[in-house]
Design a protein around this motif. Structure first.
Motif, PDB file in Angstrom:
ATOM      1  N   GLU A  20       4.951  19.044  -1.214  1.00 28.62           N
ATOM      2  CA  GLU A  20       6.185  18.408  -0.733  1.00 28.62           C
ATOM      3  C   GLU A  20       5.884  17.345   0.327  1.00 28.62           C
ATOM      4  OE1 GLU A  20      10.552  19.649   1.138  1.00 28.62           O
ATOM      5  OE2 GLU A  20       8.946  21.132   0.987  1.00 28.62           O
ATOM      6  N   GLU A  21       4.861  17.586   1.148  1.00 27.95           N
ATOM      7  CA  GLU A  21       4.515  16.634   2.198  1.00 27.95           C
ATOM      8  C   GLU A  21       4.157  15.269   1.628  1.00 27.95           C
ATOM      9  OE1 GLU A  21       1.370  16.279   5.965  1.00 27.95           O
ATOM     10  OE2 GLU A  21       1.285  17.999   4.602  1.00 27.95           O
ATOM     11  N   LEU A  22       3.508  15.267   0.464  1.00 30.45           N
ATOM     12  CA  LEU A  22       3.135  14.004  -0.164  1.00 30.45           C
ATOM     13  C   LEU A  22       4.373  13.275  -0.688  1.00 30.45           C
ATOM     14  CD1 LEU A  22       0.776  12.193  -0.946  1.00 30.45           C
ATOM     15  CD2 LEU A  22       0.537  13.509  -3.058  1.00 30.45           C
ATOM     16  N   ALA A  23       5.293  14.009  -1.278  1.00 26.86           N
ATOM     17  CA  ALA A  23       6.540  13.400  -1.743  1.00 26.86           C
ATOM     18  C   ALA A  23       7.337  12.825  -0.573  1.00 26.86           C
ATOM     19  CB  ALA A  23       7.379  14.432  -2.498  1.00 26.86           C
ATOM     20  N   LEU A  24       7.357  13.528   0.551  1.00 30.81           N
ATOM     21  CA  LEU A  24       8.069  13.025   1.730  1.00 30.81           C
ATOM     22  C   LEU A  24       7.414  11.758   2.263  1.00 30.81           C
ATOM     23  CD1 LEU A  24       8.834  16.375   3.611  1.00 30.81           C
ATOM     24  CD2 LEU A  24      10.460  14.899   2.404  1.00 30.81           C
ATOM     25  N   ALA A  25       6.083  11.722   2.236  1.00 28.61           N
ATOM     26  CA  ALA A  25       5.376  10.515   2.684  1.00 28.61           C
ATOM     27  C   ALA A  25       5.762   9.325   1.819  1.00 28.61           C
ATOM     28  CB  ALA A  25       3.872  10.748   2.640  1.00 28.61           C
ATOM     29  N   ARG A  26       5.909   9.546   0.528  1.00 32.56           N
ATOM     30  CA  ARG A  26       6.317   8.473  -0.383  1.00 32.56           C
ATOM     31  C   ARG A  26       7.762   8.053  -0.119  1.00 32.56           C
ATOM     32  NH1 ARG A  26       6.754  11.091  -5.514  1.00 32.56           N
ATOM     33  NH2 ARG A  26       8.793  11.642  -4.667  1.00 32.56           N
ATOM     34  N   ASP A  27       8.655   9.016  -0.021  1.00 33.19           N
ATOM     35  CA  ASP A  27      10.079   8.699   0.048  1.00 33.19           C
ATOM     36  C   ASP A  27      10.502   8.171   1.419  1.00 33.19           C
ATOM     37  OD1 ASP A  27      10.131   9.610  -2.545  1.00 33.19           O
ATOM     38  OD2 ASP A  27      10.884  11.599  -2.023  1.00 33.19           O
ATOM     39  N   ARG A  28       9.780   8.542   2.463  1.00 31.05           N
ATOM     40  CA  ARG A  28      10.165   8.100   3.799  1.00 31.05           C
ATOM     41  C   ARG A  28       9.395   6.850   4.243  1.00 31.05           C
ATOM     42  NH1 ARG A  28      10.343  14.057   6.856  1.00 31.05           N
ATOM     43  NH2 ARG A  28      12.235  14.812   5.802  1.00 31.05           N
ATOM     44  N   GLU A  29       8.077   6.949   4.331  1.00 31.97           N
ATOM     45  CA  GLU A  29       7.294   5.827   4.857  1.00 31.97           C
ATOM     46  C   GLU A  29       6.714   4.932   3.766  1.00 31.97           C
ATOM     47  OE1 GLU A  29       6.544   9.020   5.608  1.00 31.97           O
ATOM     48  OE2 GLU A  29       6.689   9.311   7.776  1.00 31.97           O
ATOM     49  N   GLY A  30       6.248   5.530   2.670  1.00 31.13           N
ATOM     50  CA  GLY A  30       5.602   4.750   1.618  1.00 31.13           C
ATOM     51  C   GLY A  30       4.115   4.598   1.841  1.00 31.13           C
ATOM     52  N   VAL A  31       3.707   4.397   3.101  1.00 27.24           N
ATOM     53  CA  VAL A  31       2.296   4.297   3.480  1.00 27.24           C
ATOM     54  C   VAL A  31       2.083   5.157   4.721  1.00 27.24           C
ATOM     55  CG1 VAL A  31       0.454   2.773   4.279  1.00 27.24           C
ATOM     56  CG2 VAL A  31       2.073   1.957   2.553  1.00 27.24           C
ATOM     57  N   VAL A  32       1.061   6.020   4.698  1.00 25.45           N
ATOM     58  CA  VAL A  32       0.771   6.872   5.857  1.00 25.45           C
ATOM     59  C   VAL A  32      -0.725   6.845   6.146  1.00 25.45           C
ATOM     60  CG1 VAL A  32       2.741   8.418   5.554  1.00 25.45           C
ATOM     61  CG2 VAL A  32       0.590   8.916   4.367  1.00 25.45           C
ATOM     62  N   ARG A  33      -1.067   7.055   7.417  1.00 23.54           N
ATOM     63  CA  ARG A  33      -2.466   7.162   7.814  1.00 23.54           C
ATOM     64  C   ARG A  33      -2.981   8.554   7.467  1.00 23.54           C
ATOM     65  NH1 ARG A  33      -4.424   3.588  11.718  1.00 23.54           N
ATOM     66  NH2 ARG A  33      -6.425   4.627  11.273  1.00 23.54           N
ATOM     67  N   ALA A 292      -7.968  -9.007   3.954  1.00 25.92           N
ATOM     68  CA  ALA A 292      -7.175  -9.745   4.944  1.00 25.92           C
ATOM     69  C   ALA A 292      -6.075  -8.802   5.410  1.00 25.92           C
ATOM     70  CB  ALA A 292      -6.568 -11.010   4.328  1.00 25.92           C
ATOM     71  N   GLU A 293      -5.390  -9.174   6.442  1.00 26.11           N
ATOM     72  CA  GLU A 293      -4.240  -8.376   6.876  1.00 26.11           C
ATOM     73  C   GLU A 293      -3.184  -8.407   5.779  1.00 26.11           C
ATOM     74  OE1 GLU A 293      -2.565  -8.440  11.091  1.00 26.11           O
ATOM     75  OE2 GLU A 293      -1.028  -9.553   9.961  1.00 26.11           O
ATOM     76  N   VAL A 294      -2.652  -7.242   5.438  1.00 24.87           N
ATOM     77  CA  VAL A 294      -1.649  -7.159   4.372  1.00 24.87           C
ATOM     78  C   VAL A 294      -0.482  -6.322   4.860  1.00 24.87           C
ATOM     79  CG1 VAL A 294      -3.355  -7.392   2.524  1.00 24.87           C
ATOM     80  CG2 VAL A 294      -2.729  -5.111   3.342  1.00 24.87           C
ATOM     81  N   GLU A 295       0.639  -6.459   4.166  1.00 26.51           N
ATOM     82  CA  GLU A 295       1.809  -5.640   4.461  1.00 26.51           C
ATOM     83  C   GLU A 295       2.228  -4.900   3.205  1.00 26.51           C
ATOM     84  OE1 GLU A 295       6.487  -6.139   5.784  1.00 26.51           O
ATOM     85  OE2 GLU A 295       5.012  -7.566   6.546  1.00 26.51           O
ATOM     86  N   ILE A 296       2.354  -3.582   3.322  1.00 24.42           N
ATOM     87  CA  ILE A 296       2.797  -2.746   2.212  1.00 24.42           C
ATOM     88  C   ILE A 296       3.886  -1.816   2.731  1.00 24.42           C
ATOM     89  CG2 ILE A 296       2.154  -1.056   0.449  1.00 24.42           C
ATOM     90  CD1 ILE A 296      -0.699  -2.020   0.623  1.00 24.42           C
ATOM     91  N   ALA A 297       4.996  -1.755   2.017  1.00 26.71           N
ATOM     92  CA  ALA A 297       6.128  -0.890   2.391  1.00 26.71           C
ATOM     93  C   ALA A 297       6.529  -1.110   3.847  1.00 26.71           C
ATOM     94  CB  ALA A 297       5.771   0.579   2.151  1.00 26.71           C
ATOM     95  N   GLY A 298       6.458  -2.363   4.279  1.00 19.29           N
ATOM     96  CA  GLY A 298       6.868  -2.705   5.633  1.00 19.29           C
ATOM     97  C   GLY A 298       5.839  -2.392   6.697  1.00 19.29           C
ATOM     98  N   GLN A 299       4.675  -1.893   6.316  1.00 23.17           N
ATOM     99  CA  GLN A 299       3.636  -1.550   7.295  1.00 23.17           C
ATOM    100  C   GLN A 299       2.490  -2.549   7.212  1.00 23.17           C
ATOM    101  OE1 GLN A 299       2.717   2.514   7.767  1.00 23.17           O
ATOM    102  NE2 GLN A 299       0.716   2.187   8.672  1.00 23.17           N
ATOM    103  N   VAL A 300       2.079  -3.064   8.369  1.00 16.57           N
ATOM    104  CA  VAL A 300       0.963  -4.002   8.428  1.00 16.57           C
ATOM    105  C   VAL A 300      -0.345  -3.219   8.442  1.00 16.57           C
ATOM    106  CG1 VAL A 300      -0.171  -5.781   9.800  1.00 16.57           C
ATOM    107  CG2 VAL A 300       2.330  -5.748   9.621  1.00 16.57           C
ATOM    108  N   ILE A 301      -1.242  -3.591   7.527  1.00 15.97           N
ATOM    109  CA  ILE A 301      -2.549  -2.945   7.419  1.00 15.97           C
ATOM    110  C   ILE A 301      -3.603  -3.980   7.780  1.00 15.97           C
ATOM    111  CG2 ILE A 301      -4.165  -1.783   5.873  1.00 15.97           C
ATOM    112  CD1 ILE A 301      -1.781  -0.874   4.214  1.00 15.97           C
ATOM    113  N   PRO A 302      -4.429  -3.716   8.774  1.00 15.94           N
ATOM    114  CA  PRO A 302      -5.410  -4.721   9.211  1.00 15.94           C
ATOM    115  C   PRO A 302      -6.474  -4.999   8.159  1.00 15.94           C
ATOM    116  CG  PRO A 302      -5.093  -3.004  10.873  1.00 15.94           C
ATOM    117  CD  PRO A 302      -4.435  -2.526   9.628  1.00 15.94           C
ATOM    118  N   ALA A 303      -7.101  -6.158   8.260  1.00  8.61           N
ATOM    119  CA  ALA A 303      -8.237  -6.484   7.410  1.00  8.61           C
ATOM    120  C   ALA A 303      -9.363  -5.481   7.661  1.00  8.61           C
ATOM    121  CB  ALA A 303      -8.720  -7.896   7.702  1.00  8.61           C
ATOM    122  N   GLY A 304     -10.100  -5.164   6.599  1.00 16.01           N
ATOM    123  CA  GLY A 304     -11.212  -4.231   6.727  1.00 16.01           C
ATOM    124  C   GLY A 304     -10.823  -2.775   6.698  1.00 16.01           C
TER     125      GLY A 304
END
Length: 397
Positions: A20-33, A292-304
């Motif tokens: 369930e935790e994985l489904a919540l990560a998808r439905d709420r944030e979309g991207v998680v650390r 390069a720096e990218v944005e996925i599901a509204g979250q900025v992900i740094p290059a590298g």
């Protein structure tokens, strides 16, 4: 007191379902650390549309720039040998060059020429399962032998070596093992396949390795031929074997859908696609590195940064299909990412589909009373394996 080892979030299951935790990560944030099994932090991408976006863009999400976990224990020469020819770890144009050589051998038309032999292999495995007597382990006598023999014949690998290479595959995919053991398995695997590749160069046969030597021998280094052989052998038996085992368990737990496949040949093609979607046996595709720096599901992900794609979460995304948590072989499961997407879409998908289309109905018709020999709660899942599946599946009939 020793703390129990826990699988990382993207590998956690509740039986055949993502937790369930994985489904919540998808439905709420979309991207998680998350932390990877190898101690490196990563960004886990969970939504179907975002997973497809990453897979469609190798320029921004590189496979080649992502080191495998044991790389720090190798010198530069060994790293180059281990990574040569490994399509899943390459970017265009190098990936394109090698894949172009292999694609003609994996077309639907070419795979159809294998259909009579695959049918024979399936029947031989069913005979072996029946001879074993009930209860019998379906993984040992059916799910594993069928794709193992098919890929052995396709590559020219001695089938007598199947127990050896399967044991290595299990170690290669087991994230709970220490890095030293996985590295030892990699070295053993490389040495074995290098020997096969050398024999193919010296005396090319009618198998896939022989074809590559005859048609592209001047374009392929010895290490590239070895790497291609390693990847195809691992992917060709490990993934389909786990789909046959886990897929049979899924159908036994859904007897109405099992009956449809058994009694109506037209049901098998959509059933295979739905089983691929619902089971999603590959927990996460090989990580990518952001260029390069990218944005996925509204979250900025740094290059590298490392990016991991959750195939189970993506394939059960409500944005992909209605009522995604339900197994329904009558649905149109088009668009699932069980075989990947983009330039790294599974090369062997036509072969895997054919094996499943032949194997599932043949099993269910041969043993119309097929049933679990043990309660479902006692089924032994491969919890820490990159390719999810079963250690064994005891059945009766």
């Amino acid at each position: 007191m020793t703390q129990a080892l826990e699988a990382p979030l993207f590998m956690r299951r509740d039986g055949m379902d993502p937790v369930e935790e994985l489904a919540l990560a998808r439905d709420r944030e979309g991207v998680v650390r998350v932390d990877t099994p190898f101690g490196l932090p990563a960004y886990l991408v969970c939504r179907h549309e975002d997973v497809r976006q990453v897979l469609s863009d190798p320029a921004r999400f590189s496979s080649a720039r992502t080191p495998f976990p044991e790389i720090g224990q190798m010198d530069a020469e060994e790293r180059a040998k281990m990574q040569a020819g490994q399509l899943i770890g390459l970017d265009p144009p190098e990936h394109t060059r090698l894949r172009r050589m292999l694609t003609p051998e994996f077309t639907v038309r070419r795979m159809r020429r294998l259909e009579p032999r695959i049918t024979e292999i399936v029947q031989e495995a069913l005979d072996d399962l029946e001879r074993a007597g009930k209860p019998a382990d379906l993984v040992k006598h059916f799910a594993l032998p069928v794709p193992s023999l098919v890929i052995c014949e396709l590559l020219g690998v001695p089938y007598a070596d199947r127990a050896e290479f399967h044991a290595r595959s299990v170690r290669l995919l087991d994230t709970s093992l220490p890095a030293e053991q996985r590295l030892a398995a990699q070295r053993e695997d490389h040495a074995y396949m290098a020997g096969l590749a050398a024999r193919a160069r010296a005396n090319p046969g009618e198998d896939l390795l022989g074809m590559l030597v005859r048609e592209h021998g001047d374009e392929l280094s010895a290490d590239e031929l070895t790497g291609i052989a390693k990847l195809l052998l691992l992917a060709g038996h490990e993934t389909t074997a786990n789909m046959l085992g886990l897929g049979t368990l899924a159908l036994l737990r859904h007897p109405d859908q099992l009956a449809m496949i058994r009694d109506d040949p037209a049901r098998i093609e959509p059933a295979v696609e739905e089983l691929m979607r619902w089971l999603s046996i590959v927990n996460g595709l090989p990580p990518r590195t952001t260029m390069a720096e990218v944005e996925i599901a509204g979250q900025v992900i740094p290059a590298g940064s490392l990016v991991i794609l959750s195939i189970p979460a993506a394939n059960r995304d409500p944005a992909l299909t209605g009522d995604p948590e339900t197994l329904d072989i009558t649905r149109e499961a088009a668009g699932h990412v069980g075989f990947g997407h983009g330039v790294h879409h599974c090369l062997g998908a036509p072969l895997a589909r054919m094996e499943m289309r032949i194997a599932f109905p043949a099993l269910l018709r041969r043993f119309p009373g097929l049933a679990l020999a043990d309660p479902h709660e006692r089924v032994d899942y491969r919890v820490f394996s990159i390719v999810y599946g079963l250690h064994e599946l005891r059945v009766t009939w």
